[in-house]
Design an enzyme around this catalytic site. Structure first.
Site, PDB file in Angstrom:
ATOM      1  N   ASN A 137       4.131  17.037 -27.129  1.00  0.00           N
ATOM      2  CA  ASN A 137       3.705  17.579 -28.432  1.00  0.00           C
ATOM      3  C   ASN A 137       3.089  18.971 -28.388  1.00  0.00           C
ATOM      4  OD1 ASN A 137       1.401  16.463 -27.240  1.00  0.00           O
ATOM      5  ND2 ASN A 137       0.422  16.168 -29.213  1.00  0.00           N
TER       6      ASN A 137
ATOM      7  N   LYS B   9       4.656  17.482 -13.654  1.00  0.00           N
ATOM      8  CA  LYS B   9       5.738  16.729 -14.289  1.00  0.00           C
ATOM      9  C   LYS B   9       5.612  16.787 -15.820  1.00  0.00           C
ATOM     10  CE  LYS B   9       6.738  12.862 -16.131  1.00  0.00           C
ATOM     11  NZ  LYS B   9       7.899  13.222 -16.923  1.00  0.00           N
TER      12      LYS B   9
ATOM     13  N   GLY C 292      -1.090  11.858 -22.920  1.00  0.00           N
ATOM     14  CA  GLY C 292       0.043  11.085 -23.423  1.00  0.00           C
ATOM     15  C   GLY C 292      -0.447   9.839 -24.122  1.00  0.00           C
ATOM     16  N   SER C 293       0.374   8.790 -24.055  1.00  0.00           N
ATOM     17  CA  SER C 293       0.078   7.588 -24.825  1.00  0.00           C
ATOM     18  C   SER C 293      -1.010   6.731 -24.166  1.00  0.00           C
ATOM     19  CB  SER C 293       1.351   6.752 -24.973  1.00  0.00           C
ATOM     20  OG  SER C 293       1.772   6.309 -23.704  1.00  0.00           O
TER      21      SER C 293
ATOM     22  N   GLY D 237      -1.451   5.955 -20.201  1.00  0.00           N
ATOM     23  CA  GLY D 237      -2.758   6.349 -19.670  1.00  0.00           C
ATOM     24  C   GLY D 237      -3.478   5.178 -19.004  1.00  0.00           C
TER      25      GLY D 237
ATOM     26  N   GLU E 253      -6.184  12.099 -21.478  1.00  0.00           N
ATOM     27  CA  GLU E 253      -6.331  12.373 -22.910  1.00  0.00           C
ATOM     28  C   GLU E 253      -5.243  11.572 -23.600  1.00  0.00           C
ATOM     29  OE1 GLU E 253      -8.658  13.760 -24.435  1.00  0.00           O
ATOM     30  OE2 GLU E 253      -9.637  14.800 -22.778  1.00  0.00           O
TER      31      GLU E 253
ATOM     32  N   CYS F 228      -2.661  14.742 -31.311  1.00  0.00           N
ATOM     33  CA  CYS F 228      -3.620  13.664 -31.066  1.00  0.00           C
ATOM     34  C   CYS F 228      -4.891  13.889 -31.883  1.00  0.00           C
ATOM     35  CB  CYS F 228      -3.910  13.496 -29.590  1.00  0.00           C
ATOM     36  SG  CYS F 228      -4.237  15.037 -28.775  1.00  0.00           S
TER      37      CYS F 228
ATOM     38  N   GLN G 275      10.701   8.546 -31.983  1.00  0.00           N
ATOM     39  CA  GLN G 275       9.467   8.753 -32.757  1.00  0.00           C
ATOM     40  C   GLN G 275       9.725   8.547 -34.249  1.00  0.00           C
ATOM     41  OE1 GLN G 275       6.248   9.268 -31.529  1.00  0.00           O
ATOM     42  NE2 GLN G 275       5.780   8.843 -33.669  1.00  0.00           N
TER      43      GLN G 275
ATOM     44  N   GLU H  41      -2.371   4.286 -33.864  1.00  0.00           N
ATOM     45  CA  GLU H  41      -1.915   5.668 -33.978  1.00  0.00           C
ATOM     46  C   GLU H  41      -0.418   5.691 -34.296  1.00  0.00           C
ATOM     47  OE1 GLU H  41      -1.680   8.201 -30.424  1.00  0.00           O
ATOM     48  OE2 GLU H  41      -2.695   9.744 -31.601  1.00  0.00           O
TER      49      GLU H  41
ATOM     50  N   GLU I   6     -11.602  18.685 -20.642  1.00  0.00           N
ATOM     51  CA  GLU I   6     -10.657  19.749 -20.333  1.00  0.00           C
ATOM     52  C   GLU I   6     -11.130  21.027 -21.007  1.00  0.00           C
ATOM     53  OE1 GLU I   6      -6.560  18.673 -19.631  1.00  0.00           O
ATOM     54  OE2 GLU I   6      -6.746  17.212 -21.241  1.00  0.00           O
TER      55      GLU I   6
HETATM   56  P1  ADP Z   1       5.102   9.401 -25.315  1.00  0.00           P
HETATM   57  O1  ADP Z   1       5.310   7.977 -25.719  1.00  0.00           O
HETATM   58  O2  ADP Z   1       4.444  10.221 -26.339  1.00  0.00           O
HETATM   59  O3  ADP Z   1       6.289  10.057 -24.694  1.00  0.00           O
HETATM   60  P2  ADP Z   1       4.033   8.841 -22.715  1.00  0.00           P
HETATM   61  O4  ADP Z   1       2.660   8.440 -22.371  1.00  0.00           O
HETATM   62  O5  ADP Z   1       5.127   7.877 -22.508  1.00  0.00           O
HETATM   63  O6  ADP Z   1       3.971   9.357 -24.198  1.00  0.00           O
HETATM   64  O7  ADP Z   1       4.432  10.163 -21.937  1.00  0.00           O
HETATM   65  C1  ADP Z   1       3.526  11.162 -21.526  1.00  0.00           C
HETATM   66  C2  ADP Z   1       3.913  11.635 -20.150  1.00  0.00           C
HETATM   67  O8  ADP Z   1       3.751  10.544 -19.240  1.00  0.00           O
HETATM   68  C3  ADP Z   1       5.375  12.058 -20.019  1.00  0.00           C
HETATM   69  O9  ADP Z   1       5.468  13.164 -19.137  1.00  0.00           O
HETATM   70  C4  ADP Z   1       6.018  10.836 -19.424  1.00  0.00           C
HETATM   71  O10 ADP Z   1       7.196  11.105 -18.716  1.00  0.00           O
HETATM   72  C5  ADP Z   1       4.923  10.372 -18.483  1.00  0.00           C
HETATM   73  N1  ADP Z   1       5.059   8.970 -18.066  1.00  0.00           N
HETATM   74  C6  ADP Z   1       5.626   7.947 -18.742  1.00  0.00           C
HETATM   75  N2  ADP Z   1       5.578   6.809 -18.029  1.00  0.00           N
HETATM   76  C7  ADP Z   1       4.963   7.113 -16.855  1.00  0.00           C
HETATM   77  C8  ADP Z   1       4.604   6.366 -15.693  1.00  0.00           C
HETATM   78  N3  ADP Z   1       4.888   5.086 -15.556  1.00  0.00           N
HETATM   79  N4  ADP Z   1       3.974   7.017 -14.695  1.00  0.00           N
HETATM   80  C9  ADP Z   1       3.669   8.326 -14.797  1.00  0.00           C
HETATM   81  N5  ADP Z   1       3.999   9.077 -15.857  1.00  0.00           N
HETATM   82  C10 ADP Z   1       4.628   8.497 -16.876  1.00  0.00           C
END
Ligand code: ADP
Length: 479
Positions: A149, A172, A225-226, A230, A247, A281, A328, A381, A460
């Protein structure tokens, strides 16, 4: 079409798979083609970062400053071009894309300055003749995992402090936005980073992300991320006794009191809830409005919503770009259905799927009214252009509702009363509080982060970033 490769140990490396990056405003437009790393390549990137770590930890403040400053200058001077790329791959409007790119440049600029201000403390001991030095040392290899985002700003606010404080990086980015990630890495690589200091591994979370989580050579992980991912990352980091910073989501309230300036309140709500397609977020998803202004606020907000153009992110006059992808969009539509048919809220405006000249994920921003804070649309959310109005009888009830959530990122209030504004600043259970300002939209040089289920670990941005990217050493000397 050129294939953008991963950067591992200073070399651009082809992947085993390719990903086509699709424009959400026009799904027939392929933005670029990007190599996908596998677990083995991720391992090589970690090895390269580990090998580069002692050298970068000893680099001079001037060297770090110069790289960060060069990146800041290049990104700022290319902001129109890079902002366009951001709008094309993520769906923010062009103005938002350019502003976010400029923000990334400001962040590199800030940490370029911080690199020249690294310092420790000299403290007298309670023991005669002993002196104590307190210093910050780099963590070593840092894993940086980012969401889609804010494809420029979030990588910038993790990579810049890591480099500033002497860490090496395995980065990544999210699968949906490799373009911005690749550009940032390319700019930093050409700015003169030694090989292995910054490694880019584009690829899937389940493959590349997991390989980072499983490596005992990664000393710290910063993730945005989500909540689900997290939580998983936190558990994995606990197994490794590894430092982690998360976050995650928000369900941010914007309280509007009877004494608020109506224009200010409506502008805060529209900006906070719907700009960037609500995919922030810090978005204001719960509009908590007291009785005396409720009806006027709802009418004025709907009036404003009518005037918003939802269209191709890069088209002149567009206020709201598309949703980022089909997945989404499906989530947003499912919540619209929950709101109407399970929660029993009133859909006062929007929520329709829209067709435009090109095939894209267009959704009319939606406003629910007559909602209660126990409804699913007020607990979970959504991460889309969907907001709710919750009626409150007075300030006390509004504050209670605002805090009644598992999240705690940003919390806003619109009021002309110093008394209520001051009370709210002290009592809002959130990491960030906004008075007569949208809940989204922060400065780059001060701490960013939340409480409760929104965040985990230290803050952060700004000088507080040092708490995550360094480890403190206390050294005692008897000469
Ligand atoms: P969204 O649902 O908004 O894509 P995610 O939390 O899935 O949010 O993604 C946020 C980041 O975390 C992305 O870079 C995604 O590739 C990464 N991600 C997703 N699953 C994993 C995992 N099992 N381990 C590490 N990173 C991950």
């Amino acid at each position: 079409m050129e294939i953008h490769r991963n950067l591992i140990g200073g070399e651009w490396v082809a992947g085993l798979e390719l990903l086509e990056n699709i424009n959400p405003s026009n799904t027939e437009d392929v933005v670029g083609r990007y190599a996908q790393a596998d677990a083995a390549q991720t391992g090589q990137a970690i090895t390269a970062a580990k090998a580069a770590s002692p050298g970068w930890a000893r680099s001079t403040p001037q060297q770090r400053h110069d790289v960060l400053q060069a990146a800041a200058s290049e990104i700022m001077s290319r902001r129109a071009e890079l902002g366009d790329l951001l709008a094309r791959e993520e769906g923010k409007t062009l103005a938002e894309g350019i502003a976010e790119t400029a923000r990334a440049a400001q962040i590199f600029d800030f940490f370029a300055g911080e690199a020249l201000r690294l310092a420790g403390e000299l403290v007298p001991s309670i023991r005669p003749g002993v002196s104590i030095e307190i210093t910050r040392e780099p963590m070593g290899v840092v894993g940086i995992i980012t969401p889609w985002n804010f494809p420029m700003a979030i990588p910038a606010w993790k990579i810049a402090p890591a480099l500033c404080y002497g860490d090496t990086i395995v980065f990544k980015p999210a699968e949906l936005v490799p373009g911005c990630a690749w550009v940032i890495v390319d700019v930093l690589h050409r700015a003169g980073l030694p090989e292995g200091v910054l490694n880019l591994v584009m690829g899937r979370g389940a493959v590349v992300g997991e390989a980072i989580l499983d490596s005992s050579d990664v000393a710290a992980i910063s993730f945005t991320g989500s909540v689900a991912t997290g939580t998983h990352i936190a558990a994995k980091c606990a197994q490794h006794m590894r430092k982690v910073q998360l976050e995650m989501g928000g369900k941010n309230p914007l309280v509007v009191l009877d004494d608020a300036d109506l224009d200010t309140a409506v502008n805060c709500a529209i900006n906070g809830a719907y700009f960037s397609t609500g995919q922030r977020c810090t978005a204001s998803s719960r509009l908590i409005v007291t009785e005396g202004i409720h009806d006027r606020f709802v009418a004025a907000t709907i009036e404003k919503l009518r005037s918003l153009q939802v269209d191709d992110a890069r088209k002149e006059g567009t206020h709201i770009g598309p949703v980022v992808d089909q997945k989404q969009l499906d989530v947003d539509l499912a919540y619209l259905d929950v709101g109407r048919n399970q929660d029993g809220a009133k859909l006062a405006w929007g929520g329709e799927r829209l067709n435009r000249e090109t095939p894209g994920f267009y959704l009319q921003p939606a406003l629910f009214t007559e909602t209660s804070n126990t409804m699913r649309i007020n607990r979970e959310e959504i991460f889309g252009p969907v907001a709710t109005v919750i009626r409150a009888k007075d300030y006390d009830e509004a504050l209670e509702l605002a805090n009644d959530t598992t999240f705690g990122l940003s919390s806003g209030i619109c009021t002309t009363s110093l008394k209520y504004a001051s009370h709210f600043k002290r009592n809002a259970e959130a990491g960030m509080v906004m008075v007569n300002l949208p809940t989204a939209g922060v400065d780059p040089h001060v701490p960013f982060g939340g409480r409760k289920g929104s965040s985990y670990g230290s803050r952060e941005q700004g000088r507080y970033a040092a708490d995550f990217y360094t480890q403190v050493k206390t050294a005692y000397t008897l000469p």
